[in-house]
Design a protein around this motif. Structure first.
Motif, PDB file in Angstrom:
ATOM      1  N   THR A  13      45.918  41.630  45.522  1.00  0.00           N
ATOM      2  CA  THR A  13      46.235  40.961  44.259  1.00  0.00           C
ATOM      3  C   THR A  13      45.024  40.244  43.663  1.00  0.00           C
ATOM      4  O   THR A  13      45.038  39.880  42.500  1.00  0.00           O
ATOM      5  CB  THR A  13      47.383  39.955  44.458  1.00  0.00           C
ATOM      6  N   GLN A  14      44.012  40.030  44.438  1.00  0.00           N
ATOM      7  CA  GLN A  14      42.818  39.373  43.901  1.00  0.00           C
ATOM      8  C   GLN A  14      41.616  39.668  44.783  1.00  0.00           C
ATOM      9  O   GLN A  14      41.740  39.648  46.016  1.00  0.00           O
ATOM     10  CB  GLN A  14      43.050  37.865  43.864  1.00  0.00           C
ATOM     11  N   ILE A  15      40.477  39.916  44.152  1.00  0.00           N
ATOM     12  CA  ILE A  15      39.215  40.052  44.896  1.00  0.00           C
ATOM     13  C   ILE A  15      38.239  39.047  44.296  1.00  0.00           C
ATOM     14  O   ILE A  15      38.029  39.036  43.081  1.00  0.00           O
ATOM     15  CB  ILE A  15      38.636  41.482  44.787  1.00  0.00           C
ATOM     16  N   THR A  16      37.681  38.192  45.139  1.00  0.00           N
ATOM     17  CA  THR A  16      36.811  37.127  44.642  1.00  0.00           C
ATOM     18  C   THR A  16      35.485  37.158  45.392  1.00  0.00           C
ATOM     19  O   THR A  16      35.478  37.269  46.623  1.00  0.00           O
ATOM     20  CB  THR A  16      37.468  35.739  44.901  1.00  0.00           C
ATOM     21  N   ARG A  17      34.402  37.062  44.644  1.00  0.00           N
ATOM     22  CA  ARG A  17      33.088  36.976  45.301  1.00  0.00           C
ATOM     23  C   ARG A  17      32.916  35.554  45.824  1.00  0.00           C
ATOM     24  O   ARG A  17      33.039  34.591  45.058  1.00  0.00           O
ATOM     25  CB  ARG A  17      31.987  37.310  44.301  1.00  0.00           C
ATOM     26  N   VAL A  18      32.654  35.425  47.114  1.00  0.00           N
ATOM     27  CA  VAL A  18      32.546  34.107  47.737  1.00  0.00           C
ATOM     28  C   VAL A  18      31.079  33.723  47.931  1.00  0.00           C
ATOM     29  O   VAL A  18      30.713  32.557  47.862  1.00  0.00           O
ATOM     30  CB  VAL A  18      33.290  34.127  49.096  1.00  0.00           C
ATOM     31  N   ALA A  19      30.240  34.707  48.186  1.00  0.00           N
ATOM     32  CA  ALA A  19      28.791  34.501  48.333  1.00  0.00           C
ATOM     33  C   ALA A  19      28.169  35.895  48.249  1.00  0.00           C
ATOM     34  O   ALA A  19      28.882  36.896  48.075  1.00  0.00           O
ATOM     35  CB  ALA A  19      28.471  33.843  49.685  1.00  0.00           C
ATOM     36  N   ASN A  23      33.039  38.951  50.010  1.00  0.00           N
ATOM     37  CA  ASN A  23      34.191  38.893  49.103  1.00  0.00           C
ATOM     38  C   ASN A  23      35.417  38.408  49.849  1.00  0.00           C
ATOM     39  O   ASN A  23      35.574  38.678  51.046  1.00  0.00           O
ATOM     40  CB  ASN A  23      34.550  40.295  48.577  1.00  0.00           C
ATOM     41  N   SER A  24      36.309  37.736  49.119  1.00  0.00           N
ATOM     42  CA  SER A  24      37.617  37.456  49.721  1.00  0.00           C
ATOM     43  C   SER A  24      38.663  38.329  49.030  1.00  0.00           C
ATOM     44  O   SER A  24      38.523  38.677  47.853  1.00  0.00           O
ATOM     45  CB  SER A  24      37.958  35.972  49.633  1.00  0.00           C
ATOM     46  N   TYR A  25      39.680  38.696  49.798  1.00  0.00           N
ATOM     47  CA  TYR A  25      40.725  39.606  49.326  1.00  0.00           C
ATOM     48  C   TYR A  25      42.072  38.932  49.547  1.00  0.00           C
ATOM     49  O   TYR A  25      42.419  38.600  50.692  1.00  0.00           O
ATOM     50  CB  TYR A  25      40.673  40.933  50.104  1.00  0.00           C
ATOM     51  N   GLU A  26      42.800  38.733  48.455  1.00  0.00           N
ATOM     52  CA  GLU A  26      44.149  38.169  48.582  1.00  0.00           C
ATOM     53  C   GLU A  26      45.136  39.332  48.656  1.00  0.00           C
ATOM     54  O   GLU A  26      45.126  40.226  47.804  1.00  0.00           O
ATOM     55  CB  GLU A  26      44.455  37.305  47.356  1.00  0.00           C
ATOM     56  N   LEU A  27      45.974  39.290  49.677  1.00  0.00           N
ATOM     57  CA  LEU A  27      46.969  40.346  49.900  1.00  0.00           C
ATOM     58  C   LEU A  27      48.349  39.728  49.817  1.00  0.00           C
ATOM     59  O   LEU A  27      48.610  38.691  50.442  1.00  0.00           O
ATOM     60  CB  LEU A  27      46.778  40.984  51.281  1.00  0.00           C
TER      61      LEU A  27
END
Ligand code: FES
Length: 323
Positions: A13-19, A23-27
């Motif tokens: 539901t979301q992919i976010t660049r953390v550094a 990446n972080s991936y919301e499932l």
């Protein structure tokens, strides 16, 4: 213990660049589904559409039941796990996961927690810090990264440390003149009842084990992450024979025995897929395994009587397993 029968269907539901390269991936599950509980330090098994299984630490707060969040570092030597997640996985795509398991449990009653993280090893540590914040416990963090661009959750960690009055020591290799993060100092300075945690690459874990060698094992906790597994991926094909059915399968370069069996519809119990939990231990009847796990003792490895099929390979062209 988990098996393919107990997997959960999730949607990205979301992919976010953390550094940089992280990446972080919301499932999230199907609407209305309540996810199994987990505790800080837990991981989930992720079955990728390209057939690869990987284990990733959960980074969201442990009370959440409507989503899991994993954070993944792009490993330049990736055999398809982190590379697939970074380069091909998109929001809206579906994934199957194994429910959370925890081999890196936080001692919630500890008077003080001393946490060491190296690189992407920050993921279970960040989850622990969120829990310690909730509990109002005291902690300190020593976090080593290649450089400032690679620091995951920096702002969140600084804020958590400021709120808790906690010591946050960030060690950047690019500014350290070739020096490694000091682990022995913080261990020596910590109070008698402190509990120690470390997640990072192999060199850091070795330094951690040396620094804590004189402490009772219940105060010393650590977790390896997948990239730290010993040895190189196998280049050679080998045959695995299932003694009970007589079935034979070829394990191709870059594949594990577990992945090969699952792809061929053979159900096996597994959890971490990285040689750290012991769930997939299997009796060996013939052949010489190439042990790559962190679970079996040196004696047991030398006996070649069992192996962990999620990560260990074969030195002999043929392995006969008690399956
Ligand atoms: Fe954890 Fe193999 S599944 S050691």
């Amino acid at each position: 213990m988990t098996s393919p029968a107990s997997t959960i269907d999730m949607t990205v539901t979301q992919i976010t660049r953390v550094a940089k390269d992280i990446n972080s991936y919301e499932l999230r599950p199907e609407p209305g589904v309540i996810l199994p509980e987990f505790t800080a330090g837990a991981h989930i098994g992720v079955s990728l559409p390209n057939g690869i299984l990987r284990s990733y630490s959960l980074v969201n707060p442990q009370g959440e039941r409507d989503r899991y969040v994993i954070t993944v570092n792009l490993d330049r030597n990736s055999r398809g796990g982190s590379r697939y997640l970074h380069e091909q996985l998109r929001v809206g795509q579906r994934l199957s996961i194994a429910p959370p398991a925890n081999n890196f449990v936080l001692v919630e009653t500890a008077p003080h927690s001393v946490l060491f993280a190296g690189g992407i090893g920050i993921t279970p540590i960040w989850s622990m810090i969120q829990r310690l914040r909730e509990l109002g416990s005291t902690w300190e963090l020593h976090y080593a990264c290649r450089g400032k661009d690679f620091v995951a959750y920096r702002q969140e960690l600084e804020q958590a440390a400021a709120e808790a009055g906690a010591r946050f020591h960030l060690h950047l290799d690019e500014e350290a003149d070739g020096k490694f993060l000091d682990l022995a100092g913080p261990v020596a300075q910590a109070g008698q009842d402190s509990i120690f945690y470390c997640c990072g690459p192999e060199a850091m874990l070795q330094a951690y084990k040396a620094a804590t060698a004189d402490l009772p094992s219940e105060r010393v906790r650590f977790e390896h992450f997948g990239a730290a597994l010993t040895g190189e991926p196998a280049d050679d094909v080998f045959t695995v024979v299932l003694a009970r059915s007589g079935q034979e399968f070829t394990v191709e370069p870059g594949m594990t025995i577990l992945e090969t069996l699952l792809q061929n519809g053979i159900s096996r119990n597994y959890s971490c897929t990285q040689g750290v939990c012991g769930t997939c231990e299997t009796k060996v009847l013939e052949g010489e395994p190439d042990h790559r796990d962190w679970v079996l003792s040196d004696e047991k490895k030398a006996s070649n009587s069992t192996m962990l099929i999620c990560c260990s390979l074969s030195k002999s062209p043929r392995l006969v397993l008690d399956i």
